[in-house]
Design an enzyme around this catalytic site. Structure first.
Site: not given
Ligand code: AMP
Length: 279
Positions: A30, A34, A145
């Protein structure tokens, strides 16, 4: 905060929750992006559930499933600090038991952009998110996003399959210099980390050109590609200017458009996007 690994145990806990449940699905490792989703969920719901599951079915052959970064202890400490109620840590054998063979596939929008470069990726994403929605039973689910096409795919799935929950989209969280936060940024060495700024610079170039009156998508894409081309460590997968709903490429930017790109910096593949025009 409770950490739950078994679906049956979660279902028992879910029955005892009063009020709205906000859900944040993640693959762990995280970062502030996240945590921003978690904070939105915390503000808007009585209960917050976060899942951590590195989903094998959304990684293609030769992608980074094995080496995807993992740090459960650190993740749990961060979530405890955000006053999360339940962390769901599903076991792979329970998510995909032997003989598992039911898939959720959103057609059309998954054939473009990420879906084109990573065939099967969104089939894995939609399937695991549908399963997690069925298990968690949330009122609201929070997505970043940063993964714009993922948001479009989830929204379409929720709408097409009459899923009874709201999808909330949280703006991209960036490092102070503009790089979009991502668990994969950890793969970048110092020189690559600097080179990775070319994504944000090219998106800003698009924003400036658009603000200056340029409405031809092709012209903006060419100038973004030229800028990225000046960075020796960068290799473009795609630069796209698309309709925000259909994700089809547009010629003229006369309504809201998703400007998105995927660029390889060394061996690390990064994506980013902005929306230009009134939504
Ligand atoms: P992941 O762990 O990469 O599957 O991401 C989990 C959630 O966090 C997904 O909805 C991603 O779009 C969101 N997320 C990842 N990086 C960012 C970021 N820099 N800003 C906002 N949301 C993010």
């Amino acid at each position: 905060m409770r950490t739950i690994t078994r679906v049956s145990e979660y279902r028992d806990a879910r029955k005892k929750l009063d009020g709205a449940v906000g859900f944040v699905p993640t693959m762990g490792y995280l970062h502030e992006g996240h945590l921003e989703l978690v904070r939105w969920a915390r503000r808007e719901n009585n209960n917050v559930v976060v899942s951590i599951f590195v989903n094998p079915t959304q990684f293609g052959p030769g992608e980074d499933f094995e080496k995807y970064p993992r740090d459960p202890d650190r993740d749990l400490a961060l979530l405890e600090n955000e006053k999360v109620d339940i962390v769901l840590y599903p076991q792979p054998d329970e998510v995909y038991p032997a003989g598992f063979n039911t898939w959720v596939e959103v057609l059309g929008i998954t054939e473009r952009l990420e879906g084109k470069v990573r065939p099967g990726h969104f089939k894995g994403v939609a399937t695991v998110v549908a399963k997690l929605f069925n298990i968690v039973n949330p009122d609201c689910a929070y997505f970043g996003q940063k993964d714009a096409q993922q948001v479009a795919v989830i929204q379409k799935m929720v709408s097409d399959l009459n899923m009874d929950l709201r999808v909330i989209v949280v703006p991209t969280v960036r490092e102070p210099d503009g790089l979009a936060m991502s668990s994969r940024n950890t793969y970048l060495n110092k020189v690559e980390r600097q080179a990775a700024l070319v994504l944000w610079r090219s998106l800003n170039l698009a924003r400036d050109l658009h603000a200056g009156g340029e409405s031809k998508a092709d012209s903006i894409k060419k100038q973004m590609e030229a800028l990225i081309g000046q960075e020796p460590l960068a290799a473009i997968d795609y630069v796209s200017i698309a309709d925000i709903t259909s994700l089809e490429e547009v010629d003229c930017m006369n309504k809201a458009c998703l400007v998105s790109l995927a660029v390889r910096i060394g061996r690390t593949r990064l994506i980013d996007n902005i929306i230009l025009g009134d939504q």
